[in-house]
Design a protein around this motif. Structure first.
Motif, PDB file in Angstrom:
ATOM      1  N   VAL A 128      43.713  -8.741  -9.396  1.00 14.25           N
ATOM      2  CA  VAL A 128      43.138  -8.875  -7.317  1.00 14.25           C
ATOM      3  C   VAL A 128      42.380 -10.131  -7.980  1.00 14.25           C
ATOM      4  N   SER A 129      42.229 -11.050  -6.375  1.00 13.10           N
ATOM      5  CA  SER A 129      41.172 -12.030  -6.811  1.00 13.10           C
ATOM      6  C   SER A 129      40.082 -11.209  -5.389  1.00 13.10           C
ATOM      7  N   PHE A 130      39.058 -12.064  -5.275  1.00 11.34           N
ATOM      8  CA  PHE A 130      38.061 -11.414  -4.052  1.00 11.34           C
ATOM      9  C   PHE A 130      37.401 -12.774  -4.084  1.00 11.34           C
ATOM     10  N   PRO A 131      37.892 -13.449  -3.418  1.00 11.44           N
ATOM     11  CA  PRO A 131      37.198 -14.918  -3.990  1.00 11.44           C
ATOM     12  C   PRO A 131      35.666 -15.061  -2.524  1.00 11.44           C
ATOM     13  N   HIS A 132      35.636 -14.617  -2.134  1.00 10.23           N
ATOM     14  CA  HIS A 132      34.571 -14.309  -0.451  1.00 10.23           C
ATOM     15  C   HIS A 132      33.970 -13.086  -0.251  1.00 10.23           C
ATOM     16  N   SER A 133      33.874 -12.691  -0.957  1.00  9.48           N
ATOM     17  CA  SER A 133      33.280 -10.833  -1.266  1.00  9.48           C
ATOM     18  C   SER A 133      31.317 -11.258  -1.193  1.00  9.48           C
ATOM     19  N   GLY A 134      31.285 -12.297  -1.229  1.00  9.22           N
ATOM     20  CA  GLY A 134      29.943 -12.325  -1.964  1.00  9.22           C
ATOM     21  C   GLY A 134      28.943 -13.068  -0.906  1.00  9.22           C
ATOM     22  N   THR A 135      27.988 -12.462  -0.672  1.00 11.85           N
ATOM     23  CA  THR A 135      26.119 -12.843  -0.107  1.00 11.85           C
ATOM     24  C   THR A 135      25.485 -13.473  -0.893  1.00 11.85           C
ATOM     25  N   TYR A 136      25.893 -13.202  -1.809  1.00 19.46           N
ATOM     26  CA  TYR A 136      24.565 -13.763  -2.433  1.00 19.46           C
ATOM     27  C   TYR A 136      24.658 -15.738  -1.877  1.00 19.46           C
ATOM     28  N   LEU A 137      23.055 -16.695  -1.714  1.00 20.31           N
ATOM     29  CA  LEU A 137      22.804 -17.691  -1.239  1.00 20.31           C
ATOM     30  C   LEU A 137      21.703 -17.478  -2.707  1.00 20.31           C
ATOM     31  N   PRO A 138      21.248 -19.021  -3.707  1.00 22.45           N
ATOM     32  CA  PRO A 138      19.961 -19.110  -4.016  1.00 22.45           C
ATOM     33  C   PRO A 138      18.934 -19.706  -3.298  1.00 22.45           C
ATOM     34  N   PRO A 139      17.952 -19.384  -3.703  1.00 23.15           N
ATOM     35  CA  PRO A 139      16.645 -19.121  -2.965  1.00 23.15           C
ATOM     36  C   PRO A 139      16.713 -20.916  -2.067  1.00 23.15           C
ATOM     37  N   ALA A 140      16.652 -21.698  -3.649  1.00 17.77           N
ATOM     38  CA  ALA A 140      16.775 -23.530  -3.817  1.00 17.77           C
ATOM     39  C   ALA A 140      17.483 -23.587  -1.678  1.00 17.77           C
ATOM     40  N   THR A 195      20.563 -23.383   8.273  1.00 16.02           N
ATOM     41  CA  THR A 195      19.486 -22.801   9.608  1.00 16.02           C
ATOM     42  C   THR A 195      20.183 -21.636   9.304  1.00 16.02           C
ATOM     43  N   ASP A 196      19.726 -20.864  10.553  1.00 15.41           N
ATOM     44  CA  ASP A 196      19.661 -19.710  11.201  1.00 15.41           C
ATOM     45  C   ASP A 196      21.311 -18.643  10.124  1.00 15.41           C
ATOM     46  N   ALA A 197      22.155 -19.509  11.000  1.00 18.78           N
ATOM     47  CA  ALA A 197      23.188 -19.213  11.140  1.00 18.78           C
ATOM     48  C   ALA A 197      23.812 -19.572   9.788  1.00 18.78           C
ATOM     49  N   GLY A 198      23.616 -20.136   9.061  1.00 16.41           N
ATOM     50  CA  GLY A 198      24.267 -20.361   7.136  1.00 16.41           C
ATOM     51  C   GLY A 198      23.271 -19.291   6.701  1.00 16.41           C
ATOM     52  N   ARG A 199      22.086 -18.951   6.593  1.00 12.98           N
ATOM     53  CA  ARG A 199      21.609 -17.458   6.008  1.00 12.98           C
ATOM     54  C   ARG A 199      22.177 -16.228   6.483  1.00 12.98           C
ATOM     55  N   GLY A 200      23.283 -16.043   7.531  1.00 16.64           N
ATOM     56  CA  GLY A 200      23.644 -15.354   8.105  1.00 16.64           C
ATOM     57  C   GLY A 200      24.987 -14.825   7.246  1.00 16.64           C
ATOM     58  N   VAL A 201      25.407 -15.733   6.992  1.00 16.82           N
ATOM     59  CA  VAL A 201      26.575 -16.265   5.765  1.00 16.82           C
ATOM     60  C   VAL A 201      27.670 -14.977   6.763  1.00 16.82           C
ATOM     61  N   PRO A 202      28.152 -15.596   7.989  1.00 10.24           N
ATOM     62  CA  PRO A 202      28.883 -15.109   9.298  1.00 10.24           C
ATOM     63  C   PRO A 202      30.672 -14.975   8.497  1.00 10.24           C
ATOM     64  N   ASP A 203      30.713 -16.061   7.620  1.00 13.26           N
ATOM     65  CA  ASP A 203      31.889 -16.285   7.537  1.00 13.26           C
ATOM     66  C   ASP A 203      32.264 -15.290   6.289  1.00 13.26           C
ATOM     67  N   THR A 204      31.942 -14.577   5.747  1.00 12.14           N
ATOM     68  CA  THR A 204      32.230 -13.368   4.106  1.00 12.14           C
ATOM     69  C   THR A 204      33.233 -12.855   4.744  1.00 12.14           C
ATOM     70  N   ASP A 205      33.556 -12.396   3.318  1.00 12.01           N
ATOM     71  CA  ASP A 205      34.887 -11.704   3.673  1.00 12.01           C
ATOM     72  C   ASP A 205      34.449 -10.060   3.600  1.00 12.01           C
ATOM     73  N   TRP A 206      33.572  -8.803   4.794  1.00 11.73           N
ATOM     74  CA  TRP A 206      32.905  -8.692   3.904  1.00 11.73           C
ATOM     75  C   TRP A 206      33.592  -6.967   4.591  1.00 11.73           C
ATOM     76  N   HIS A 207      33.044  -7.152   3.052  1.00  8.70           N
ATOM     77  CA  HIS A 207      33.901  -5.383   2.231  1.00  8.70           C
ATOM     78  C   HIS A 207      34.697  -5.427   1.986  1.00  8.70           C
ATOM     79  N   VAL A 208      36.007  -6.072   1.289  1.00  8.97           N
ATOM     80  CA  VAL A 208      36.693  -6.007   1.037  1.00  8.97           C
ATOM     81  C   VAL A 208      36.993  -5.151   0.113  1.00  8.97           C
ATOM     82  N   PRO A 209      36.321  -5.472  -1.224  1.00  5.85           N
ATOM     83  CA  PRO A 209      36.124  -4.741  -2.149  1.00  5.85           C
ATOM     84  C   PRO A 209      36.226  -3.233  -2.176  1.00  5.85           C
TER      85      PRO A 209
END
Length: 265
Positions: A18-30, A36-50
């Motif tokens: 089973v693969s969860f390719p979009h469940s991550g939320t981490y963005l390297p600080p650089a 943008t604020d929108a990008g840092r909010g990572v809205p397109d995450t597959d939230w809570h799927v695991p």
């Protein structure tokens, strides 16, 4: 603070990955500093799927879950960034817009072609190397393996599809990624649940399903895309709803067990 590993891998012995390719939320600080604020909010995450797949240990499954956001590199897109759905809005290997159309990068910070290649090697390739290694391991043990690619998305994304998405959306690349008996068993279980279900409509499976699904070689791949509304609040802070989630998890497990029951041995 060190970056987390690119993914977490739990190895099992059953013919199931089973693969969860979009469940991550981490963005390297650089990277986050350029967004943008929108990008840092990572809205397109597959939230809570695991969390919905907490039964995988009981099945003896192997699973791999990304830790980094799809905005670092989308693990379910082709490495050459070709469109999966020609004629529809393209979401790229390194996205520059959110699904809703919001810019992810501040002015002048959009990734170059050279940076995209670097990020493909740094983020995309290790995940796919791990998938290939695990498929080979499980196939060597069983002669056959089921790859289940697990996803979710907001139930309404006007730039991607019309209207409201059905609850459970199975993708088999129009039947090319797995044996018909497996696809039909999973789909029948979905139809018999309390949720609406479709197969190979808006979501036919992304790169992972299409690339690794080779039924004649004993690798069968299915993507399940779920409408997030059936188990969570779709807006920030993306609250997980325990009661509805229990029913969703049970439906997924029933679908998966049905598919495994007809997996050729």
């Amino acid at each position: 603070m060190n970056d987390p590993p690119l993914f977490h891998l739990t190895q099992g012995r059953a013919p199931l990955l089973v693969s969860f390719p979009h469940s991550g939320t981490y963005l390297p600080p650089a990277l986050a500093a350029r967004m943008t604020d929108a990008g840092r909010g990572v809205p397109d995450t597959d939230w809570h799927v695991p969390r919905l797949y907490d039964f995988l240990g009981d099945l003896g499954a192997t699973w791999i879950a990304a830790t980094h956001s799809r905005y670092a590199a989308d693990l379910n897109r082709p490495p050459d960034d070709t469109a999966l759905y020609p004629g529809q809005k393209k979401t790229g290997l390194v996205p520059i817009e959110a699904f809703g159309g919001e810019a992810l990068y501040r002015a002048g910070e959009t990734p170059s072609a050279e940076e995209i290649a670097i990020r493909r090697a740094a983020y995309w390739q290790p995940y796919h190397d791990a998938i290939q290694t695990e498929l080979m391991r499980l196939h060597a043990r069983h002669g056959v393996v089921l790859l289940w690619d697990a996803h979710s998305i907001r139930s309404e994304e006007p730039l991607l599809f019309d209207g409201q998405l059905p609850d459970l959306n199975l993708g088999t690349n129009d039947g090319a990624s797995c044996a018909e008996a497996i696809a039909e068993a999973a789909f029948a279980a979905a139809r018999n649940s309390t949720f609406s279900a479709v197969r190979d409509q808006r979501f036919k499976g992304g790169y992972i399903t299409r690339h690794y699904g080779r039924p004649r070689a004993g690798v069968h791949a299915i993507q399940l895309e779920m409408a997030q509304a059936i188990y969570m609040r779709e807006g920030p802070p993306y609250t997980f709803l325990d009661g509805p989630a229990v029913r969703v998890s049970a439906a997924i497990e029933t679908m998966m067990r049905a598919a495994l029951a007809v997996l050729p041995r």
